[in-house]
Design an enzyme around this catalytic site. Structure first.
Site, PDB file in Angstrom:
ATOM      1  N   HIS A 132      -2.501  -3.132  -3.330  1.00 58.45           N
ATOM      2  CA  HIS A 132      -3.854  -2.924  -2.811  1.00 58.45           C
ATOM      3  C   HIS A 132      -4.852  -2.771  -3.960  1.00 58.45           C
ATOM      4  CE1 HIS A 132      -6.416  -0.693   0.463  1.00 58.45           C
ATOM      5  NE2 HIS A 132      -6.853  -1.897   0.204  1.00 58.45           N
TER       6      HIS A 132
ATOM      7  N   GLU B 223       2.695  -0.941   4.491  1.00 64.10           N
ATOM      8  CA  GLU B 223       2.384   0.431   4.095  1.00 64.10           C
ATOM      9  C   GLU B 223       3.685   1.161   3.772  1.00 64.10           C
ATOM     10  OE1 GLU B 223      -0.424   2.198   3.812  1.00 64.10           O
ATOM     11  OE2 GLU B 223      -1.981   0.942   4.739  1.00 64.10           O
TER      12      GLU B 223
ATOM     13  N   HIS C 101       0.838  -1.192   0.000  1.00 65.37           N
ATOM     14  CA  HIS C 101       0.000   0.000   0.000  1.00 65.37           C
ATOM     15  C   HIS C 101       0.876   1.246   0.000  1.00 65.37           C
ATOM     16  CE1 HIS C 101      -3.388  -2.385   2.022  1.00 65.37           C
ATOM     17  NE2 HIS C 101      -2.328  -3.095   2.349  1.00 65.37           N
ATOM     18  N   TYR C 102       0.332   2.371  -0.414  1.00 61.74           N
ATOM     19  CA  TYR C 102       0.917   3.638   0.022  1.00 61.74           C
ATOM     20  C   TYR C 102       0.052   4.178   1.151  1.00 61.74           C
ATOM     21  CZ  TYR C 102      -2.285   6.195  -3.286  1.00 61.74           C
ATOM     22  OH  TYR C 102      -3.349   6.712  -3.978  1.00 61.74           O
ATOM     23  N   THR C 103       0.667   5.013   2.004  1.00 56.61           N
ATOM     24  CA  THR C 103      -0.065   5.520   3.169  1.00 56.61           C
ATOM     25  C   THR C 103      -1.101   6.561   2.778  1.00 56.61           C
ATOM     26  OG1 THR C 103       1.743   7.097   3.535  1.00 56.61           O
ATOM     27  CG2 THR C 103       1.778   5.043   4.829  1.00 56.61           C
TER      28      THR C 103
ATOM     29  N   ASP D 117      -3.680   2.321  -4.944  1.00 56.42           N
ATOM     30  CA  ASP D 117      -2.321   2.226  -4.420  1.00 56.42           C
ATOM     31  C   ASP D 117      -1.723   0.829  -4.607  1.00 56.42           C
ATOM     32  OD1 ASP D 117      -4.375   1.600  -2.414  1.00 56.42           O
ATOM     33  OD2 ASP D 117      -2.747   1.367  -0.978  1.00 56.42           O
TER      34      ASP D 117
END
Length: 246
Positions: A135, A93, A28-30, A145
């Site tokens: 994700h 993340e 994921h990215y945050t 993401d």
């Protein structure tokens, strides 16, 4: 561990179902302004979200959940028929503002640390490289993401992800959005074999377009339109081949 990890455990976890071990790693990215803000939210009991690891822009790695625990990162999702992705995965993340903050580039130190972490996790857990996904792969209608700037090819070169390579460069559209054809059904079957949750209806409807966009975002990020063109079809076929069990 071959590298340092800072523990910052989140309360937002629960036990994995009995007998279930992680077979996937979801990246994921945050999507927040910075790392401390993201970690604060991932540890907030009211937010009801968490992950196993956070990789900062400078390469620092924080552990928010033990791998034996079920972290809450994937939400409503599906991969290879698994609809409770959280129970079957390790969530990582990666600190990045995401699309809401202009989708910044991922710094080299961050990607290097992520690769080291993935090598360690895959080796210890016996997770095949095909199990490293984004994700947006498991929730294509909801999530974008880790985004089109994420360096999947670099991860593939390091042996911790898959990235199909094809000779086809033409983007001539074969099946446009809304069309119904047996060729679309074939593409849907291939996407399903890769792992995407897509109904084999034979129609390039909006749910299928969302899956195609997720696929393009990961494997052909310079053109994300949901259409099945020659290059996209070639990439789908090659990724389906790479995803077959050895």
């Amino acid at each position: 561990m071959r590298f340092a990890i800072v523990d910052a455990f989140s309360p937002n976890v629960n036990p994995r179902p009995e007998g279930v071990a992680p077979s996937l790693v979801v990246l994921h990215y945050t999507g927040m302004i910075d790392g401390p803000t993201a970690i604060k939210r991932l540890r907030d009991p009211e937010a009801k979200v968490s992950c196993h690891y956070v990789v900062e822009e400078d390469g620092r790695i924080f552990r928010l959940a033990d791998e034996t625990q079920r972290a809450w990162h994937a939400g409503v999702s599906s991969w290879r028929g698994i609809t409770d992705v959280n129970s079957h995965s390790i969530g990582i993340e990666i600190v990045n503002g995401g699309h809401d903050f202009g989708l910044p580039d991922y710094p080299p130190a961050q990607i290097s640390a992520l690769i080291d972490l993935l090598k360690d996790v895959l080796e210890r857990r016996g997770i095949p490289v095909v199990g490293v996904i984004g994700h947006s792969d498991v929730a294509p209608a909801r999530k974008d993401d880790p985004g089109e700037k994420f360096p999947w090819a670099q991860l593939a070169e390091a042996g911790v992800a898959l990235a199909p390579v094809v000779g086809e460069t033409a983007c001539t559209v074969v099946y446009a959005p809304g069309i119904e054809d047996q060729g679309v059904a074939g593409a849907q079957a291939a996407l399903s074999a890769i792992g995407y949750g897509v109904e084999q209806s034979g129609m390039l409807d909006e749910p299928t377009q969302a899956v195609v966009r997720a696929f393009q975002r990961r494997f052909r990020p310079d053109r994300i339109d949901g259409a099945l063109d020659l290059q996209t079809l070639a990439l789908i076929a090659e990724m389906e081949r790479l995803s077959r069990p050895a």
